[in-house]
Design an enzyme around this catalytic site. Structure first.
Site, PDB file in Angstrom:
ATOM      1  N   GLU A   1       0.813  -1.208   0.000  1.00 37.58           N
ATOM      2  CA  GLU A   1       0.000   0.000   0.000  1.00 37.58           C
ATOM      3  C   GLU A   1       0.854   1.269   0.000  1.00 37.58           C
ATOM      4  O   GLU A   1       0.480   2.271  -0.603  1.00 37.58           O
ATOM      5  CB  GLU A   1      -0.943   0.010   1.211  1.00 37.58           C
ATOM      6  CG  GLU A   1      -2.070  -1.030   1.139  1.00 37.58           C
ATOM      7  CD  GLU A   1      -1.606  -2.464   1.369  1.00 37.58           C
ATOM      8  OE1 GLU A   1      -0.472  -2.649   1.874  1.00 37.58           O
ATOM      9  OE2 GLU A   1      -2.358  -3.393   1.041  1.00 37.58           O
TER      10      GLU A   1
ATOM     11  N   HIS B   1     -11.415  -5.844   8.058  1.00 36.11           N
ATOM     12  CA  HIS B   1     -12.199  -5.663   6.842  1.00 36.11           C
ATOM     13  C   HIS B   1     -13.475  -4.877   7.083  1.00 36.11           C
ATOM     14  O   HIS B   1     -14.359  -4.868   6.237  1.00 36.11           O
ATOM     15  CB  HIS B   1     -12.541  -7.031   6.225  1.00 36.11           C
ATOM     16  CG  HIS B   1     -11.352  -7.777   5.699  1.00 36.11           C
ATOM     17  ND1 HIS B   1     -10.378  -8.307   6.503  1.00 36.11           N
ATOM     18  CD2 HIS B   1     -10.985  -8.077   4.428  1.00 36.11           C
ATOM     19  CE1 HIS B   1      -9.462  -8.908   5.755  1.00 36.11           C
ATOM     20  NE2 HIS B   1      -9.803  -8.783   4.499  1.00 36.11           N
TER      21      HIS B   1
END
Lengths: 377, 324
Positions: free
Chosen positions: B60, B129
């Site tokens: 990321e 998540h």
């Protein structure tokens, strides 16, 4: 050798053999099997630029001691690496420095007075990165390596790689230190550059020290060897040899421009001064080490070459001295003239499109400062 | 006008933005061949190619850092971070670089980077998540933060985000990806920095964003049956915050409830409450109330339904506001 104990020898890591050198200590050019001496080495220009870079550095230290700068990260001893690499650049190549590349900035035509503002507290930047294709200094270690990678991705998408047209093909030269190789983002940059075969050259000045951490704290193998694991070449050059640094960087940049992907250059050198003017390096390293590297001074070595080749005449020496003196004076007066930004400046520069609430904050703050209630008189 | 799920509206918005400007490109994990784990980028690599829809290496920080470099080279990158809980490796590049470059360069460097992130819970997911990280971004000077609540807003707002020259964190409510709505691609969008009254009312202002907008509309329907008229405001933009729309509403209703999935302390609801108590103090009939996730890490999914602010908890807050 325990990683925790300081070393008085240049490197305590696994020996890979001597870094590649083309300019011997006595100033003679000697060929090397792995690196050709470039045609038409502009030795006088290299010398002049190294002398000017060193003067920028020493004037800045003096300014810091006078309280005109809060801090200065010195590049003393690293002039050959920076100026050698700087001379390898073509105008359309783009440079991403760390915060110590004052010699590269000089080569790129960045006004050295503009380097001072960041350390004087008048700016967080100081110059227009697009004017000389020399990005602002990045203080977060290794962060610029990913920006360099992204820029190289842009060059690929512009189609400016591997065309064979020297006015079109371009590459990115990103500087990083030995310590930055331990940062995750630097390693991510290597991954991306290799996997996408990007036109980027990683130029690592291994100056042996990351503040007080010797290179052995970061790695058990030489810097240049790190590239192999990622899948691209690593070249280890004598970082105090301007000609070797120039030659290696020219070759790597040309390879990148042709579409062959990245190279990691390790310029093996030494940080002669502390990390910054706030650092006390007597606490972690011995003076004997500095003496060893002072004897390998890169400017002295190139001067011997100029002498040996009849390029060091009185006219040249006088012009260098004159330029140096003018530069020093300009730095001193320029530093003191650096403008303090207006109180509203941070507000105006936070966004392109300033939100209403921030504009309200700005108006209130500007009024507060104008009413004389601010800290500065 | 078509009726499509939010995921498809985003897909169309990305497609139209890429058609309109060659410099727009997408970078993220699994966005190309797979079309994204939520299929938001489905079909785009086939049509625009691998150079413009980039299946990135797994990292990321690399996604955001390279986007910064691409923006410096004149491109308009749209990053995808696969899930909210995985934005954190990118936080250094987002906070120390992306948010600060314009200030650092005194306005000379513009980084028109969009970072799209699926956020929020309610999908029975495993750890990391179901996060709601909006407060970190709203608190970071130099970032704009947007969150669509419907298919029309998704289409409009992704276009606005891409056209913005400022860096935008674009928070997509993942439990709403399959929420269908009408989309008119020719409609004039509500400006990026404006909140929207999605249901007019007189008695209480209910402020929400993202996945809680449909929940808030249900709250309003239930309240209507009980004779209370709730005004529902979709914030749309969490940075900047549209004080003016909120203030105008509060001056009429006098009661405010803010609801968000993110944990309570130092959440964006606290910022809204602080601003409105200062600006609307004399219009308030009751204390400002917040209905939020609790100050715990997001729980295992068997516990999430009660942990999240839902219909019942928001109705309780409405009752509490009237009981003062």
């Amino acid at each position: 050798m325990s990683p925790a104990s300081p070393s008085t020898t240049p490197s305590a890591v696994a020996d890979r053999g001597d870094p590649i050198s083309l300019l011997a200590a006595d100033g003679t050019l000697r060929p090397h099997a792995d690196l050709a001496v470039p045609d038409d080495v502009a030795a006088r220009d290299l010398y002049r630029d190294m002398v000017m870079s060193r003067r920028v550095d020493s004037e800045a230290i003096a300014l810091q001691r006078q309280g005109e700068l809060g801090l200065w990260p010195s590049m003393l001893g690293q002039e050959a690496a920076q100026v050698g690499a700087g001379h390898a650049l073509r105008p359309r190549d783009v440079v991403f420095p760390t915060y110590r590349e004052h010699g590269v900035a000089w080569c790129r035509g960045v006004d050295p007075v503009n380097l001072l503002g960041l350390f004087r507290g008048t700016t967080m930047g100081g110059w227009d990165p697009t004017a000389n294709n020399f990005n602002l200094y990045t203080l977060v270690i290794g962060a610029q390596t990913l920006h360099a990678v992204g820029y190289a991705m842009g060059i690929v998408r512009d189609g400016d790689v591997g065309t064979g047209d020297p006015d079109r093909d371009r590459a990115v030269l990103v500087f990083l230190g030995d310590g930055s190789l331990s940062e995750g983002e630097t390693n991510e940059a290597f991954v991306w550059a290799a996997a996408q075969s990007l036109p980027v050259v990683f130029f690592c000045q291994n100056n042996q020290w990351a503040i007080s951490a010797p290179y052995s704290v970061q790695s058990r193998i030489p810097v240049a060897d790190r590239a192999k694991g990622f899948g691209f070449p690593g070249v280890r050059v004598d970082g105090n040899d301007a000609v070797a640094c120039l030659a290696a960087t020219e070759a790597a940049l040309e390879s990148a421009r042709q579409g062959n992907g990245p190279t990691l250059i390790e310029a093996f050198t030494y940080r002669r001064n502390p990390h910054t003017t706030s650092d006390d390096d007597g606490r972690y390293r011995a003076h004997a080490e500095n003496d060893h590297w002072e004897a390998l001074d890169p400017i002295d070595r190139l001067r011997r070459h100029l002498e040996a080749t009849g390029q060091l005449d009185d006219a040249f020496t006088a012009s260098v001295t004159r330029q140096e003196t003018e530069l020093a004076e300009r730095l001193r007066s320029g530093c003191r003239s650096l403008p303090v930004p207006a109180a509203g400046s941070p507000f105006e520069h936070t966004f392109v499109d300033i939100p209403a609430e921030l504009r309200t904050q700005m108006d209130q703050h500007v009024a507060f400062v104008a009413a004389g209630q601010g800290a500065e008189s | 006008m078509t009726t499509v799920p939010i995921a498809r509206a985003l897909n169309q918005g990305l497609r139209d933005a890429m058609d309109a400007d060659d410099k727009v490109l997408l970078i993220g994990e699994d966005i190309g061949r797979l079309g994204g784990v939520f299929r938001v980028t489905d079909g785009l690599q086939k049509d625009f190619g691998e150079q413009r829809v980039v299946d990135s290496p797994l990292g990321e920080a690399g996604i955001v850092g390279s986007a910064i470099g691409l923006a410096m080279a004149g491109y308009r990158p749209v990053c995808e971070i696969q899930f909210d809980g995985f934005v954190f490796p990118a936080m250094n590049q987002i906070v120390t670089q992306l948010a600060k470059y314009r200030h650092r360069s005194e306005g000379q460097i513009t980084l028109p980077v969009v970072i799209r992130i699926p956020v929020g819970g309610g999908i029975g997911a495993i750890e990391h998540h179901s996060e709601s990280p909006e407060a970190y971004f709203a608190h970071t000077a130099g970032l704009k933060v947007m969150s669509p609540s419907s298919a029309q807003e998704a289409y409009d707002q992704i276009g606005l985000a891409i056209r913005s020259d400022d860096p935008v964190i674009f928070l997509e409510p993942k439990r709403s990806y399959w929420l269908k709505g009408e989309v008119d691609t020719a409609a004039t969008p509500t400006p990026a920095d404006k909140a929207k009254i999605v249901r007019a009312g007189d008695d209480l202002t209910l402020v929400v964003w993202g996945a809680l907008v449909p929940v808030a509309l249900k709250v309003a329907e239930v309240c209507a049956e009980e004779g209370r008229s709730i005004e529902v405001i979709d914030m749309r933009s969490l940075s900047p915050i549209d004080d003016a729309t909120l203030l105008a509403s509060l001056e009429r209703t006098g009661r405010l409830v803010v609801a968000h999935e993110a944990s309570r302390t130092a959440g964006v609801g606290a910022e809204i409450a602080a601003r409105m108590q200062q600006q609307a103090f004399y219009s308030l009939e009751a204390p400002i109330l917040r209905v939020t996730g609790y100050d715990t890490p997001y729980p295992a999914s068997r516990l999430e339904e009660d942990w999240l602010p839902g219909l019942d908890r928001i109705l309780d807050a409405v009752d509490q506001s009237f009981d003062q």
